[in-house]
Write an enzyme that holds these catalytic residues in place. Structure first.
Site, PDB file in Angstrom:
ATOM      1  N   CYS A   1       0.818  -1.211   0.000  1.00  0.00           N
ATOM      2  CA  CYS A   1       0.000   0.000   0.000  1.00  0.00           C
ATOM      3  C   CYS A   1       0.851   1.260   0.000  1.00  0.00           C
ATOM      4  CB  CYS A   1      -0.940   0.008   1.204  1.00  0.00           C
ATOM      5  SG  CYS A   1      -0.119  -0.113   2.798  1.00  0.00           S
TER       6      CYS A   1
ATOM      7  N   HIS B   1      19.122   0.393   0.466  1.00  0.00           N
ATOM      8  CA  HIS B   1      17.696   0.708   0.464  1.00  0.00           C
ATOM      9  C   HIS B   1      16.856  -0.518   0.827  1.00  0.00           C
ATOM     10  CE1 HIS B   1      13.911   2.591  -0.598  1.00  0.00           C
ATOM     11  NE2 HIS B   1      13.636   1.557  -1.377  1.00  0.00           N
TER      12      HIS B   1
END
Length: 338
Positions: free
Chosen positions: A50, A99
């Site tokens: 999401c 990351h």
């Protein structure tokens, strides 16, 4: 052949763009097949939640890999590049390693320390692995990222006061109503996010709890676990008349709550206030709903504004987590260099 990555997240793109580029779990095998057919790409994993859609790939070069990833996103979603390119970030080699390890450790999440992202990284890798989209490099990369995430949760207290999106949604409801005691609630959707939301609602005294889902047996099972009531999906708007709070989290690609339907609900409620929280991406609730009088609509981006009382404690633990990430990144880069 370098590892390259491109994506967008809650930090770079509003929900309108994130929902446009999201890829549902059941679509991943087909999407991976299309992505790996790009000229420069030999391995790939797609992480779509999401809050982010990210692609990790092994490519013939950084430039070719980034070009083909953007081309894939554009063609797969039938969306012009220029409509989302400014929201993208690109990483390669050391930066992409750092990351992903931070993502798996919940350090890049909207709510630092939330527990769901590690499971989402595992699932994204599992689907790619089972569909032969990964090989030596991404297999090692994702397995070590997952181990890094586990270390962070084990060796720090970053998850001891867990604050998930579902928790934040309930806190937002409390900010509006002051107390949830005896507030009737309808939860639309019966997935993991809905289950977590119901746990927080029950612990705050909300009652009764109504659960609706396209698969009624799943709604019934979830409702019974919390002494709630299952509602057939096609009866949701009749029962919604009774609810003060509606929280929606389905995997539907289309709105499951439209402006026309809420207008009818409000008429039947004689315009009593109703509070709706849409924590789905793509969104479940038509944004036009928020224009009606006494209808208070919030989407997932609004949750970032929820005051988090445990922020300072998580920040201290996050610093410990960053040190673990750097250690794991160094180990992986040493292996990659060898």
């Amino acid at each position: 052949m370098p590892i390259v990555g491109a994506g967008l997240s809650h930090k770079t793109a509003p929900v309108e763009i994130r929902e446009r580029l999201s890829i549902a779990e059941h679509e991943l095998p087909g999407a991976l097949e299309v992505l790996c057919a790009q000229p420069s790409i030999s391995e790939a994993v797609i992480l779509s939640t999401c809050n982010r859609t990210e692609i990790y790939a092994v490519a013939t070069s950084v430039e070719d890999g980034q070009r083909d990833v953007v081309a894939f996103l554009s063609s797969y979603h039938n969306t012009p590049e220029e409509s989302f390119r400014d929201c993208l970030y690109f990483y390669s080699e050391e930066k992409i390693v750092h990351h992903l390890f931070r993502v798996a450790s919940s350090l890049d999440s909207m709510v630092v320390g939330e527990a769901q992202i590690l499971g989402q990284v595992k699932q994204a890798y599992r689907v790619a692995f089972e569909n032969q989209a990964t090989d030596i490099v991404l297999n090692r990369f994702f397995r070590q990222a997952i181990e890094c995430g586990k270390r962070v949760r084990t060796e720090t207290a970053i998850g001891e006061a867990p604050v998930s999106i579902s928790y934040a949604a309930v806190q937002l409801a409390k900010n509006v109503f002051e107390t949830l005691e005896n507030r009737p609630v309808m939860v639309v959707g019966a997935g993991k996010m809905s289950e977590l939301t119901i746990k927080h609602l029950v612990s705050n005294g909300a009652s009764p709890i109504m659960v609706t889902n396209r698969t009624f047996s799943r709604a019934k099972e979830l409702a019974e676990n919390f002494c709630g009531v299952a509602v057939p999906f096609d009866e949701r708007f009749v029962k919604m008349i009774q609810a003060d709070i509606v929280i929606s989290s389905t995997g539907s690609p289309h709105y499951v709550i439209t402006a026309e339907e809420i207008q009818a609900v409000m008429k039947a409620r004689r315009n009593r206030p109703i509070f709706l929280i849409d924590i789905a991406v793509p969104r479940d609730i038509d944004p036009e709903v928020g224009k009606f009088e006494n209808v208070f609509l919030y989407d997932i981006d609004d949750l970032r504004h929820v005051v988090d009382e445990s922020y300072n404690e998580r920040k201290r633990e996050a610093e410990k987590a960053e040190a673990i990430v750097l250690e794991e990144v160094g180990e992986f880069l040493a292996w990659l260099g060898s």
